[in-house]
Scaffold this motif. Structure first.
Motif, PDB file in Angstrom:
ATOM      1  N   ASP A   1       0.811  -1.324   0.052  1.00  0.00           N
ATOM      2  CA  ASP A   1       0.027  -0.173   0.054  1.00  0.00           C
ATOM      3  C   ASP A   1       0.761   1.244   0.180  1.00  0.00           C
ATOM      4  O   ASP A   1       1.797   1.322   0.626  1.00  0.00           O
ATOM      5  N   VAL A   2       0.397   2.175  -0.693  1.00  0.00           N
ATOM      6  CA  VAL A   2       1.249   3.328  -0.900  1.00  0.00           C
ATOM      7  C   VAL A   2       0.380   4.715  -0.586  1.00  0.00           C
ATOM      8  O   VAL A   2      -0.957   4.525  -1.020  1.00  0.00           O
ATOM      9  N   THR A   3       0.737   5.706  -0.185  1.00  0.00           N
ATOM     10  CA  THR A   3      -0.109   6.929   0.075  1.00  0.00           C
ATOM     11  C   THR A   3      -0.405   7.644  -1.332  1.00  0.00           C
ATOM     12  O   THR A   3       0.610   7.844  -2.116  1.00  0.00           O
ATOM     13  N   TYR A   4      -1.539   8.508  -1.064  1.00  0.00           N
ATOM     14  CA  TYR A   4      -1.788   9.331  -2.237  1.00  0.00           C
ATOM     15  C   TYR A   4      -0.684  10.628  -2.616  1.00  0.00           C
ATOM     16  O   TYR A   4      -0.309  10.630  -3.764  1.00  0.00           O
ATOM     17  N   SER A   5      -0.138  10.926  -1.504  1.00  0.00           N
ATOM     18  CA  SER A   5       0.654  12.061  -1.451  1.00  0.00           C
ATOM     19  C   SER A   5       2.201  11.678  -2.054  1.00  0.00           C
ATOM     20  O   SER A   5       2.828  12.509  -2.231  1.00  0.00           O
ATOM     21  N   SER A   6       2.470  10.490  -1.919  1.00  0.00           N
ATOM     22  CA  SER A   6       3.978  10.023  -2.070  1.00  0.00           C
ATOM     23  C   SER A   6       4.063   8.599  -2.136  1.00  0.00           C
ATOM     24  O   SER A   6       3.147   7.749  -1.517  1.00  0.00           O
ATOM     25  N   TYR A   7       5.122   8.092  -2.678  1.00  0.00           N
ATOM     26  CA  TYR A   7       5.569   6.704  -2.658  1.00  0.00           C
ATOM     27  C   TYR A   7       6.853   6.656  -2.397  1.00  0.00           C
ATOM     28  O   TYR A   7       7.679   7.297  -2.725  1.00  0.00           O
ATOM     29  N   ASP A   8       7.114   5.622  -1.835  1.00  0.00           N
ATOM     30  CA  ASP A   8       8.733   5.135  -1.400  1.00  0.00           C
ATOM     31  C   ASP A   8       9.347   3.999  -2.423  1.00  0.00           C
ATOM     32  O   ASP A   8       8.594   2.837  -2.313  1.00  0.00           O
ATOM     33  N   ARG A   9       9.799   4.574  -3.072  1.00  0.00           N
ATOM     34  CA  ARG A   9      10.502   3.521  -4.209  1.00  0.00           C
ATOM     35  C   ARG A   9      11.240   2.367  -3.572  1.00  0.00           C
ATOM     36  O   ARG A   9      11.217   0.995  -3.852  1.00  0.00           O
ATOM     37  N   THR A  10      12.079   2.664  -2.323  1.00  0.00           N
ATOM     38  CA  THR A  10      12.659   1.710  -1.705  1.00  0.00           C
ATOM     39  C   THR A  10      11.627   0.832  -1.193  1.00  0.00           C
ATOM     40  O   THR A  10      12.067  -0.509  -1.319  1.00  0.00           O
ATOM     41  N   ALA A  11      10.507   1.192  -0.486  1.00  0.00           N
ATOM     42  CA  ALA A  11       9.586   0.178  -0.146  1.00  0.00           C
ATOM     43  C   ALA A  11       8.922  -0.864  -1.264  1.00  0.00           C
ATOM     44  O   ALA A  11       8.748  -1.961  -1.147  1.00  0.00           O
ATOM     45  N   ILE A  12       8.745  -0.145  -2.347  1.00  0.00           N
ATOM     46  CA  ILE A  12       8.201  -0.803  -3.487  1.00  0.00           C
ATOM     47  C   ILE A  12       9.341  -1.754  -4.167  1.00  0.00           C
ATOM     48  O   ILE A  12       8.724  -2.970  -4.302  1.00  0.00           O
ATOM     49  N   ARG A  13      10.446  -1.503  -3.955  1.00  0.00           N
ATOM     50  CA  ARG A  13      11.463  -2.500  -4.525  1.00  0.00           C
ATOM     51  C   ARG A  13      11.552  -3.915  -3.615  1.00  0.00           C
ATOM     52  O   ARG A  13      11.600  -4.801  -3.889  1.00  0.00           O
ATOM     53  N   SER A  14      11.460  -3.244  -2.208  1.00  0.00           N
ATOM     54  CA  SER A  14      11.516  -4.479  -1.181  1.00  0.00           C
ATOM     55  C   SER A  14      10.190  -5.439  -1.400  1.00  0.00           C
ATOM     56  O   SER A  14      10.370  -6.441  -1.382  1.00  0.00           O
ATOM     57  N   TRP A  15       9.083  -4.893  -1.532  1.00  0.00           N
ATOM     58  CA  TRP A  15       8.020  -5.516  -1.930  1.00  0.00           C
ATOM     59  C   TRP A  15       8.115  -6.708  -2.907  1.00  0.00           C
ATOM     60  O   TRP A  15       7.783  -7.670  -2.827  1.00  0.00           O
ATOM     61  N   LEU A  16       8.619  -5.788  -4.306  1.00  0.00           N
ATOM     62  CA  LEU A  16       8.772  -6.675  -5.313  1.00  0.00           C
ATOM     63  C   LEU A  16      10.019  -8.047  -4.979  1.00  0.00           C
ATOM     64  O   LEU A  16       9.482  -9.179  -5.503  1.00  0.00           O
TER      65      LEU A  16
END
Length: 150
Positions: free
Chosen positions: A84-99
């Motif tokens: 889950d990512v917020t509307y106002s921002s997203y964390d590329r590190t969190a996305i990469r970690s999830w993937l």
């Protein structure tokens, strides 16, 4: 009591879900549940044996009841840990970690081909279906195909 859930008719559906083993299911949190088009997509096909990787944009409620709604509509599927990512921002590190955690890079996915593309005046859309005026590095939909902007 609430009204019964009905299927919204979508303009198009995937032509043959049998061609897909892994489905990245992106949506926004709609009042703590999945939006009607996503519900219709899940009601339309048989997801038995499919792996669903949910990712959700949120305004603050995290996933709400979205994961349980997906599980009810695709009971014979495997649902991996969502992002889950917020509307106002997203964390590329969190996305990469999830993937990385769900090993998307080590598995064959439903994306059969990806073309590299330089940004131009073509219609670029995010994976959420939103038009992007100035695309940066990433994956976009261009002319109905997934493209990587390098």
């Amino acid at each position: 009591m609430g009204s019964p859930v009905t299927e919204l008719e979508l303009k198009t559906y995937l032509p043959n879900l049998a061609n897909y083993d892994v489905i990245l299911l992106g949506y926004f949190n709609w009042l703590a549940s999945i939006p009607a088009p996503v519900r219709s997509f899940l009601m339309h096909d048989d997801f038995s044996g499919k792996t669903i990787m949910p990712f959700c944009s949120i305004g603050g409620r995290r996933f709400g009841q979205t994961i349980s709604a997906i599980a009810k509509l695709a009971p014979e599927s495997v649902i991996l840990k969502g992002l889950d990512v917020t509307y106002s921002s997203y964390d590329r590190t969190a996305i990469r970690s999830w993937l990385d955690a769900i090993t998307v890079y080590q598995q064959t996915s439903a994306v059969r081909t990806v073309k590299s593309e330089n940004a131009s005046n073509k219609g670029f859309y995010s994976l959420n279906g939103q038009k992007v005026k100035e695309p940066r590095k990433g994956i976009y939909i261009v002319d109905g195909e997934k493209r990587i902007i390098e």
